[in-house]
Write a protein that holds these residues in place. Sequence first.
Motif, short mmCIF file in Angstrom:
data_model
loop_
_atom_site.label_atom_id
_atom_site.label_comp_id
_atom_site.label_asym_id
_atom_site.label_seq_id
_atom_site.Cartn_x
_atom_site.Cartn_y
_atom_site.Cartn_z
N THR A 30 44.55 58.32 41.54
CA THR A 30 45.66 57.36 41.54
C THR A 30 45.16 55.96 41.88
OG1 THR A 30 47.17 59.13 42.23
CG2 THR A 30 47.92 56.86 42.51
N SER A 31 44.27 55.85 42.86
CA SER A 31 43.74 54.53 43.24
C SER A 31 42.99 53.89 42.09
CB SER A 31 42.82 54.66 44.46
OG SER A 31 43.54 55.15 45.58
N ILE A 32 42.15 54.69 41.41
CA ILE A 32 41.38 54.15 40.28
C ILE A 32 42.32 53.75 39.14
CG2 ILE A 32 39.72 54.77 38.49
CD1 ILE A 32 38.31 56.48 40.61
N LEU A 33 43.37 54.55 38.89
CA LEU A 33 44.34 54.22 37.85
C LEU A 33 45.01 52.88 38.14
CD1 LEU A 33 46.03 54.83 35.34
CD2 LEU A 33 47.54 56.23 36.77
N LYS A 34 45.39 52.68 39.39
CA LYS A 34 46.05 51.41 39.76
C LYS A 34 45.13 50.22 39.51
CE LYS A 34 49.12 53.29 43.33
NZ LYS A 34 49.42 53.33 44.79
N MET A 35 43.85 50.37 39.86
CA MET A 35 42.92 49.24 39.69
C MET A 35 42.64 48.96 38.22
SD MET A 35 40.19 49.87 42.77
CE MET A 35 40.74 49.96 44.48
N LEU A 36 42.42 50.03 37.42
CA LEU A 36 42.11 49.83 36.01
C LEU A 36 43.31 49.27 35.25
CD1 LEU A 36 39.99 52.99 35.12
CD2 LEU A 36 39.20 50.70 35.70
N VAL A 41 39.41 54.82 28.53
CA VAL A 41 39.04 55.57 29.73
C VAL A 41 39.95 56.80 29.86
CG1 VAL A 41 38.77 55.47 32.22
CG2 VAL A 41 38.32 53.43 30.84
N LEU A 42 39.33 57.94 30.21
CA LEU A 42 40.07 59.17 30.50
C LEU A 42 39.82 59.51 31.97
CD1 LEU A 42 41.72 61.67 29.61
CD2 LEU A 42 39.54 62.77 29.03
N ILE A 43 40.91 59.70 32.75
CA ILE A 43 40.79 60.03 34.17
C ILE A 43 41.12 61.51 34.35
CG2 ILE A 43 41.65 59.57 36.50
CD1 ILE A 43 42.31 56.75 35.60
N VAL A 44 40.17 62.27 34.92
CA VAL A 44 40.39 63.70 35.17
C VAL A 44 40.55 63.87 36.68
CG1 VAL A 44 39.46 66.01 34.94
CG2 VAL A 44 39.03 64.32 33.15
N GLY A 45 41.74 64.21 37.10
CA GLY A 45 42.06 64.31 38.52
C GLY A 45 43.06 63.25 38.89
N ALA A 46 44.26 63.66 39.30
CA ALA A 46 45.34 62.69 39.57
C ALA A 46 45.75 62.71 41.03
CB ALA A 46 46.54 62.97 38.66
N THR A 75 49.75 61.63 37.99
CA THR A 75 50.40 62.01 36.73
C THR A 75 51.74 61.29 36.58
OG1 THR A 75 49.36 64.19 36.84
CG2 THR A 75 51.21 63.94 35.33
N ARG A 76 52.51 61.24 37.67
CA ARG A 76 53.81 60.55 37.62
C ARG A 76 53.61 59.05 37.38
NH1 ARG A 76 54.89 63.80 42.24
NH2 ARG A 76 54.84 61.93 43.55
N LEU A 77 52.61 58.47 38.04
CA LEU A 77 52.34 57.04 37.85
C LEU A 77 51.93 56.75 36.40
CD1 LEU A 77 51.94 54.16 38.84
CD2 LEU A 77 49.64 54.81 39.60
N ALA A 78 51.07 57.61 35.83
CA ALA A 78 50.63 57.41 34.45
C ALA A 78 51.81 57.48 33.49
CB ALA A 78 49.58 58.46 34.09
N ALA A 79 52.70 58.44 33.73
CA ALA A 79 53.86 58.57 32.86
C ALA A 79 54.74 57.32 32.91
CB ALA A 79 54.68 59.81 33.25
N SER A 80 54.88 56.75 34.12
CA SER A 80 55.70 55.54 34.26
C SER A 80 55.07 54.34 33.56
CB SER A 80 55.92 55.21 35.74
OG SER A 80 54.70 54.81 36.35
N LEU A 81 53.74 54.39 33.37
CA LEU A 81 53.04 53.29 32.69
C LEU A 81 52.89 53.56 31.20
CD1 LEU A 81 50.18 52.66 35.30
CD2 LEU A 81 52.22 51.26 34.92
N GLY A 82 53.44 54.67 30.71
CA GLY A 82 53.35 54.97 29.29
C GLY A 82 52.02 55.57 28.88
#
Length: 680
Positions: A15-21, A5-10, A42-49
């Motif tokens: 952010t909510s969708i990133l947390k759920m996925l 999955v690629l998320i466009v828009g952070a 973006t910051r959350l994604a970086a922390s998750l690698g």
Amino acid sequence: MKQKVLIVGAGQGGTSILKMLAKTDSFQVVGVIDLKKDAVGTRLAASLGISTGTEWEAFLTKEIDIVIEVTGKEDVFRAIRDKRHKRTVLIPGSVAYILARLMEEKEGLIQALRHQSFKQDLIFNSTDDGMIVVDEQARVLYVNKSAQRMVGIREQEVQHQHVLSVIPDSGLPRVLETKRTEANQELVLHNGVKIVTTRTPLIDDRGVLFGAVAVFKDITEVVQLAEQVTNLEEIRTMLQAIIHSSDDAITVVDDKGNGLLINPAYTRITGLSEKDVVGKPATIDISEGESVHLKVLQTRKPMRGVRMKVGPRRREVIVNVAPIIVGGILKGSVGVIHDMSEIQSLTTELHRARRIIRSLEAKYTFEDIIGEAEEMVLAIEQAKLAARTPATILLRGESGTGKELFAHAIHNASERKYNKFIRVNCAAIHEHLLESELFGYEEGSFTGASRGGKKGFFEEADKGTILLDEIGELPLHTQAKLLRVLQEKEIVRVGGTKPISVDVRVISATNVNLEKEMSAGRFREDLYYRLSRMPIHIPPLKKRKEDLPALVLRLVEKLNQDYGRNVEEVDPAVLEQLRAYDWPGNVRELENIIGRAMIFMEFHEQKLSLCHLPTLMPRLSKASPINQYTEAQEDTLANRVRAYETQCILSAISSHNGNKTEAAKSLGVSVRTLYNKLEK
């Protein structure tokens, strides 16, 4: 395999969708894109690698399965849509968020159901009373811990066995036949334990019998104590300790009928305390009925199974009272009160939980289907396409190829996945019952019809999917009614005249040649064309042997959990041996062989080798399966007859390449008879 999955828009939505996925095992977020490098997502994604960036073009490769656009900008959405690979799915953020929330709610419901089942088991096992529940065929469904202790059995050893094989003198079959409660009956078990039991038929609000329950108490110690009593006052302390430990309400009166003793369970049921009862007449606790204590004191004979209402809350109970006689002198009487309301409530909750579980029957998805062979890939692609349409689907293939697995996957990939999936084996239901089971019936339509009538499978599956397995075994008169359902999208119950609209996706499956059946006049041509709007041919295993390594590994993984093994590797020689066989029983036969091989393994062994398959080698060299059953495990006549019948059935199925219809014809029995024998 996880979907990339690629998320466009952070922003907040992304952010909510990133947390759920990130919480699911089905998706892998490979990148998060936003013009702002320090956006929250973006910051959350970086922390998750997870990789981040400001330009989505560099991330949009053909390996991306799903793009979720959360910027809300129409031009960005159109640009991604135009440049994405044709297999990449583009989803607006609002839709993805809704789907993610629905998945989260589904997991919550499943957890709640598990919690409810745990609480019910905890309640059933917290009582000192033994409890055995059977179905309408007298097969054991549930045995609580107290019953296991009294009878000397383990639940997993007796589950689904006939109750008479567990307790030879059980009265539950009689209760199922008479549909009458047998209250407070004495019984001596095979191990010498004396019990008093109440047997109750389980009948739903429509009057349909679905089982029976026996609740019993170990009275061995009480009987021995009554025989040895010499002075009521001398044993008072011991009696208090015994009755205070009981979950049943116990009350003791003297020879004048005045209260002597009660236990906490008595207070819980009646609402009366010691000061309300002790020293007072035995009638003090009765709100409806006559005092059983006084009658027993008059007659000096026990009374059992008396129904009455007690206490200010008018609790409905069943009372057993016995006289206390010491040295021929009447000293008083002791009564035991059983509260039936709690058992009835728990039974209702148990069946409610079972109804919920039945609504979650479709448990497989396309990810569970293994296939890289060209014919299998084509079948999977056709099934995925069919899942997105409301068309009727005809699944064709030999027995054991996975037709039901495809049906599950189609349902779960369709818009109906949150509604019911109901499977009907048309060959396993007697033809006289099939019509009423499919379409339901009205009250009084035939002898034994339930009060208020009954919904059929099509009404139960409304807004969902129904799988009609073995469709070729459908009788002609039922075929006509099914054709009406497909044409008019409505059913008429047996004995009724009013049409009922239904919205059901029909998936049918067969391993017989329907064209040949049409030529013989056993299958309607118009129904055939209605059912086969989208025919899908599932190839047999012998035509996709390149899938064997992946299938074997998946089966080993599954059977590791079932059998408690830790197999991590399969010897290439095993795979070569498996490739040399034509697999008339298809994947079902493969699972049987791998499962039996793993049973022969030691628990510490981690590699499946040819040495684990010695008893299967004749089968793999195409020897007749009858050789595997030359002798019954036990030498009784019944066992030898049963073993020989098993040989004949397996031989017939094997010789017809798994086709049960042809096997039944060769044996001279109906398909339904063959299915019944296979279940046994």
